[in-house]
Design an enzyme around this catalytic site. Sequence first.
Site, mmCIF file in Angstrom:
data_model
loop_
_atom_site.group_PDB
_atom_site.id
_atom_site.type_symbol
_atom_site.label_atom_id
_atom_site.label_comp_id
_atom_site.label_asym_id
_atom_site.label_seq_id
_atom_site.Cartn_x
_atom_site.Cartn_y
_atom_site.Cartn_z
ATOM 1 N N GLY A 99 69.737 22.668 45.965
ATOM 2 C CA GLY A 99 70.647 21.573 45.388
ATOM 3 C C GLY A 99 70.400 21.335 43.931
ATOM 4 N N ASP A 122 60.876 24.366 52.060
ATOM 5 C CA ASP A 122 61.495 25.513 52.967
ATOM 6 C C ASP A 122 61.230 26.750 52.501
ATOM 7 O OD1 ASP A 122 62.349 22.993 53.988
ATOM 8 O OD2 ASP A 122 64.564 23.580 53.452
ATOM 9 N N GLY A 165 63.038 23.167 57.687
ATOM 10 C CA GLY A 165 63.704 24.326 57.176
ATOM 11 C C GLY A 165 65.159 24.393 57.669
ATOM 12 N N GLU A 217 64.599 23.029 62.384
ATOM 13 C CA GLU A 217 65.628 22.275 62.529
ATOM 14 C C GLU A 217 67.017 22.669 62.165
ATOM 15 O OE1 GLU A 217 65.210 19.122 59.317
ATOM 16 O OE2 GLU A 217 65.442 21.010 57.634
ATOM 17 N N HIS A 266 58.758 14.304 57.805
ATOM 18 C CA HIS A 266 58.537 14.039 56.634
ATOM 19 C C HIS A 266 56.904 14.310 56.325
ATOM 20 C CE1 HIS A 266 62.490 12.617 56.463
ATOM 21 N NE2 HIS A 266 62.324 13.141 55.127
ATOM 22 N N ARG A 269 56.205 17.019 54.201
ATOM 23 C CA ARG A 269 56.290 16.685 53.088
ATOM 24 C C ARG A 269 55.462 16.003 52.179
ATOM 25 N NH1 ARG A 269 62.853 16.638 52.124
ATOM 26 N NH2 ARG A 269 62.448 14.583 51.647
HETATM 27 O O1 F6P Z 1 64.965 21.003 51.705
HETATM 28 C C1 F6P Z 1 63.952 20.546 51.901
HETATM 29 C C2 F6P Z 1 63.905 19.641 53.231
HETATM 30 O O2 F6P Z 1 62.405 19.207 53.411
HETATM 31 C C3 F6P Z 1 64.752 20.076 54.595
HETATM 32 O O3 F6P Z 1 63.806 21.025 55.082
HETATM 33 C C4 F6P Z 1 64.976 18.903 55.256
HETATM 34 O O4 F6P Z 1 66.041 19.240 56.029
HETATM 35 C C5 F6P Z 1 65.605 18.077 54.085
HETATM 36 O O5 F6P Z 1 64.664 18.459 52.893
HETATM 37 C C6 F6P Z 1 65.211 16.394 54.538
HETATM 38 O O6 F6P Z 1 65.831 15.901 53.401
HETATM 39 P P1 F6P Z 1 65.667 14.118 53.648
HETATM 40 O O7 F6P Z 1 64.416 13.984 53.043
HETATM 41 O O8 F6P Z 1 66.637 13.781 52.483
HETATM 42 O O9 F6P Z 1 66.260 13.648 54.993
#
Ligand code: F6P
Length: 342
Positions: A99, A122, A165, A217, A266, A269
Amino acid sequence: MIRAVVLAAHHRGWRSYGIQRGFEGLLSFDGVVPLGPVEVRGITHVGGTILGTTNRGNPFRYVRRDEAGAEYECDRSDDLVAAFHASGFDALVSIGGDGSLQIAHDLARKGMPVVCVPKTIDNDVFGTQRTFGFDTAVGTATEALDRLHSTAESHDRVIVVELMGRHAGWIALNSGISGSADVILIPEIPFDIERVCEKIRGREEAGRHFSIVVVAEGAAPRDGAVALVERRGVGTVDRLGGMASQVARAIGERTGKEVRTLVLGHLQRGGSPTTYDRLLALRFGAAAVRAIADGAFGCMVGLNGPTITRIPIEDVVGRTRNVPLDCDTVMTARELGISLGD
Ligand code: F6P
């Protein structure tokens, strides 16, 4: 990454500024903050970003509300370019995945001096073997799989784990193999639920009364679609999620096994980045400043082999780096007896 950009720029006698919350800090509030060696001290081992971010800040699809309160999208890219120049900036380092790269590409076409750095867990950005964040996410997912083995084995259960992913199965594949999963379902290989159940029944017959099933996912059955939590709305993209529950329900019905589901979400992340991610991010940041020094705008830095290379953003956007079906990691999974659902 931010620390590397700021320090490498400082080294050249340049000043750096951070734009808060994506482009919001230029578009909707006064979010430009000076960044020097002091501001970036001690952040290398910290996850997240000191600047904040948003996935609704696309200046080309900017979200506004009309008088009735309904949201609509409008193009505010000219406002952004004007605010950028009014701030006196000479270059922009844009950090993110597909994006962000698309936005950077569109801004570059409007004459913005942009250099991109690929960052997403990802690992699906074309033109780089690695994005930073991926190694940390794989480590977290692998640890989760390790921990799930205890309950799966002691309780004779099937545990279905949903990992992130969206379009690419790198996290699921790498952590699934490393965490000894029995089945790994990835977006690149549409799955047949019966093949998945065959694997679980086979283990049962061999006296292994538990199984770990990893589902990216973005995985989908051969005859079905990806699972969505929420469809794309004004200024947003589709939110994926729910495939693990669908797979778990089908496994329970077809095998009679007790099944549990975990969506790691998350957690993948967050947290302190691995050494690999730290070093990669620092190398990318320094390389982005080198690109600016060379006037090489409109490019993305990427890891290719042992070196950091530059690739035009136009060669990157609109393309996804998927798991090649003939790569050695896929072959390894098959040769270890892991089912990929096909
Ligand atoms: O693109 C990275 C990512 O971690 C994807 O794996 C996941 O689908 C998305 O972001 C989740 O985004 P959000 O935090 O906006 O739900």
